[in-house]
Enzyme design. Structure first.
Site, mmCIF file in Angstrom:
data_model
loop_
_atom_site.group_PDB
_atom_site.id
_atom_site.type_symbol
_atom_site.label_atom_id
_atom_site.label_comp_id
_atom_site.label_asym_id
_atom_site.label_seq_id
_atom_site.Cartn_x
_atom_site.Cartn_y
_atom_site.Cartn_z
ATOM 1 N N PHE A 1 9.765 -8.000 6.350
ATOM 2 C CA PHE A 1 8.406 -7.566 6.036
ATOM 3 C C PHE A 1 7.444 -8.711 6.361
ATOM 4 C CE2 PHE A 1 4.708 -6.586 3.453
ATOM 5 C CZ PHE A 1 4.472 -5.294 3.866
ATOM 6 N N ASP B 1 14.792 -10.970 -0.651
ATOM 7 C CA ASP B 1 13.673 -10.117 -1.020
ATOM 8 C C ASP B 1 14.242 -8.752 -1.399
ATOM 9 O OD1 ASP B 1 11.590 -8.232 -0.981
ATOM 10 O OD2 ASP B 1 10.472 -9.314 0.555
ATOM 11 N N TYR C 1 5.835 -2.207 -7.450
ATOM 12 C CA TYR C 1 5.148 -0.926 -7.227
ATOM 13 C C TYR C 1 5.885 0.044 -6.325
ATOM 14 C CZ TYR C 1 3.221 -3.712 -3.308
ATOM 15 O OH TYR C 1 3.059 -4.531 -2.221
ATOM 16 N N LYS C 2 7.053 -0.312 -5.848
ATOM 17 C CA LYS C 2 7.818 0.623 -5.022
ATOM 18 C C LYS C 2 8.809 1.382 -5.924
ATOM 19 C CE LYS C 2 7.362 -2.498 -1.042
ATOM 20 N NZ LYS C 2 6.400 -1.757 -0.203
ATOM 21 N N ARG D 1 8.479 7.000 8.227
ATOM 22 C CA ARG D 1 9.383 6.661 7.124
ATOM 23 C C ARG D 1 9.385 7.759 6.073
ATOM 24 N NH1 ARG D 1 8.360 0.863 4.462
ATOM 25 N NH2 ARG D 1 6.543 2.015 3.699
#
Lengths: 422, 422
Positions: free
Chosen positions: B129, B199, B224-225, B381
């Site tokens: 990312f 990560d 938040y995912k 996605r």
């Protein structure tokens, strides 16, 4: 002698009095700790609920666009800018004060290295808020600099020599409420080629601040004190447009990238203040902060920060005068000179500061205690917030203090039991 | 051939199905973007309201003690720890992912310099990312290191030589959902004296993670995912107890001090993970995060992460199979091998990825688009969240995709207009 009846009249005639209705204040409490955590604005609960249920719950990921989440740090930043004499697009909401101190100290050192090479001192003041000093120690260590601390009674001008790269001061001291002359000190620093970092945690929303007028270099501040943003609210950072594009601060997260959604491999800092954003913005906290900032902007039709400042000075002057007249055994640590006093009154006493604060809290008068730092005495802090503090609140607080002392109530051992957070 | 009726039966028999009721999901929407922003838990709105009105509004500053705000980063950290194979007191909620990457990379370099001196490479992967890469570039520059990026199809083991100080990988790739073998790669790194940073942004709450079992060194992740903490939720950081006390990370704010309320002039890092806290904790955001984490812990009686993983794999396998069977023109970028696939399916196509995603969103099927990075293709996605994604949702999503393609609906020019956030 002033009487409570006089003060009730002052309140009745106070043109700012209606602003108190912008807050949800618990009954039976006199809140004199808005300098530590501002009170809850009446608009916040509904706004936070809207963000949670409508924007997040119903709008889901689409709210980054449709609810404007992506612009939130800039939109709220522009509002804070109006309170501190900064222009639109110059200030952004991001991270915590501590993290922002790190960013701006690194940037200030880079600017100093470019404009006045070979200097290796960060100058600050011994009773600066500890987090500023802790972060400065870390930055100094990383950069092979020395952190030099003047004493609180020293004039920074006397220490601005050609070893100093950066001068970092808190505009209003958290202990005493003493306020520095930002414009004068900045000018003296600039004459000697020194870059300035101003911490506005106890001044933004409490006193007029004019970063542009002072030709300041960098500033940071927190959202949860006089800006009424709520516990652990995001903080903010301002960089003079002279410097913003000259250095890419090291916490180079994707939201400070020139094109975050291009997902390129290499970091390219966004132009201007946007590069001081690191990670994904704290949406809920920033929305709450906006409600807090709005309470201060609501004062603009009433004269804004100038009118709030006038009331704040009247409140703190009254507090100090009433303590002098009606209570014995305390020294007033805050400057009596209006020009040098922020929006708080700090008292000291040889003993009992912690217990006296606790005894007052038990009576519904909420100030706070700050432990003595660097050999300085413990203090009792009483912050006034002209948006909601009334003149009778000052009277009643001093009256409670008088009773707590006369009755020796504070000596009750329950008031000496230390809590985790003081 | 599987039919929609078959899948409705699968849902009816799914022991995890009741967990969907923990969420407030908008009617008419199939939400396949929980890998970008998790959906709103049903408990969150009331809990946030309680924090705002009762804890902040009524409790004011006293809530740091009475509502346990001061312990919140640790209390919620301990809950996240249960999802990632860490022990209590080892993981803390703080700041953003980007800021935490900075902390742990600096710490990992310090550990590497002590244990295997003279190395100057940070090794990562080109499609990591971007924020991880951006921060790594900054840290590398500050430390005179080189950031070396392997290609996504390379085996990291082939590049673990004695120049490498730190290996930083994202456990599950944000583009493809490809999952690394954390334990195997960590063991290979350790054999060569290399410190690992993992990560977990796309794996915590999505796949079983065992930091302790893998003998990992450092890990960070976002709230938040898959943790459903809300937009811009605080992130978290874990440090192996082997390393936690060996280095004081540089964002040395007061809340990471051994005694924050002593207000001493010098920084003294708190023992253990507490030193990875910097500034004042984001109370409202952390309280919302706790509600999100609780939705995952609610799965514990149903088999926890193991059961969620089993359902997640069945959902993504079904998605890929249905695309194969029913839609032409897409390549499936995500690994077909269960062992290597996170909780998403990514599709590619030579053209139109952005517009196709927008056309699906207009039909209420919310996936997302990620721009091609480093010469790799654009992707569509589709994240599955076994807490709330149903098997019929997968069917309906693929059916919508089929219709969008067959009708050429996606070629409508309104679907090509780029939004600020993709």
């Amino acid at each position: 002698m002033t009487t409570r009846e006089d003060l009730a009249k002052w309140d009745a005639q106070d043109p700012l009095a209606p602003l108190r209705d912008l807050f949800d204040l618990p009954a039976g409490t006199i809140y004199l700790d808005g300098n530590s955590l501002g009170a809850l604005p009446r608009a916040t609960a509904a706004r936070v609920q809207e963000v949670v249920t409508r924007e997040w719950g119903a709008g889901l990921i689409g709210s980054w666009n449709s609810a404007g989440w992506i612009d939130l740090p800039h939109r709220v930043g522009d509002k804070i800018a109006r309170l501190v004499g900064a222009g639109p697009g110059e200030l952004v909401v991001a991270d915590s004060t501590s993290v922002n101190v790190y960013k701006v100290l690194k940037a200030a050192l880079a600017i100093a290295a470019a404009d006045a090479p070979g200097r290796n001192v960060i100058l600050s003041e011994r009773t600066n808020f500890p987090t500023d000093l802790y972060v400065a120690q870390s930055v100094a260590r990383e950069h092979g600099c020395e952190l030099v601390l003047i004493e609180p009674d020293e004039d920074p001008a006397d220490r601005l020599d050609d070893r100093v790269a950066v001068l970092m001061l808190t505009h209003v001291n958290y202990r005493t409420g003493r306020m520095w002359d930002m414009a004068g000190i900045t000018a003296q620093a600039h004459e000697r080629g020194i870059v300035t970092v101003w911490d506005l945690c106890h001044s933004a929303g409490a006193v007029p601040v004019d970063l542009t007028g002072a030709a300041a270099d960098f500033a940071i501040g927190c959202g949860y004190k006089f800006l009424n943003g709520g516990p652990g609210s995001p903080a903010y950072v301002w960089v003079s447009p002279r410097h913003a594009d000259r250095f890419a601060q090291p916490l180079s997260g994707w939201m400070g990238h020139a094109a975050p959604f291009a997902f390129t491999t290499d970091y390219e800092p966004a132009p201007g203040i946007a590069r001081y954003v690191s990670g994904t913005p704290a949406v809920i906290g920033t929305a709450a902060l906006e409600c807090g900032v709005d309470t201060l902007l609501a004062a603009e039709p009433y004269g804004g920060m100038v009118a709030l400042r006038e009331k704040s000075l009247a409140l703190t002057r009254l507090f100090a005068d009433l303590v002098d007249e009606r209570v014995s055994g305390f020294d007033i640590e805050s400057p009596r000179d209006d020009e040098q006093r922020g929006s708080q009154v700090s008292l000291t006493r040889p003993e009992g500061a912690y217990a006296i604060v606790q005894a007052l809290i038990a009576r519904g008068v909420i100030g706070d205690f700050r432990a003595g730092q660097s050999g300085l005495p413990d203090i009792l802090r009483f912050g006034v917030t002209p948006l909601y503090t009334r003149f009778v609140d000052v009277w009643d607080s001093v009256e409670h203090l008088r009773q707590v002392m006369e009755s020796d109530e504070w000596r009750d051992e329950r008031f000496s039991q230390r809590l985790a957070v003081t």
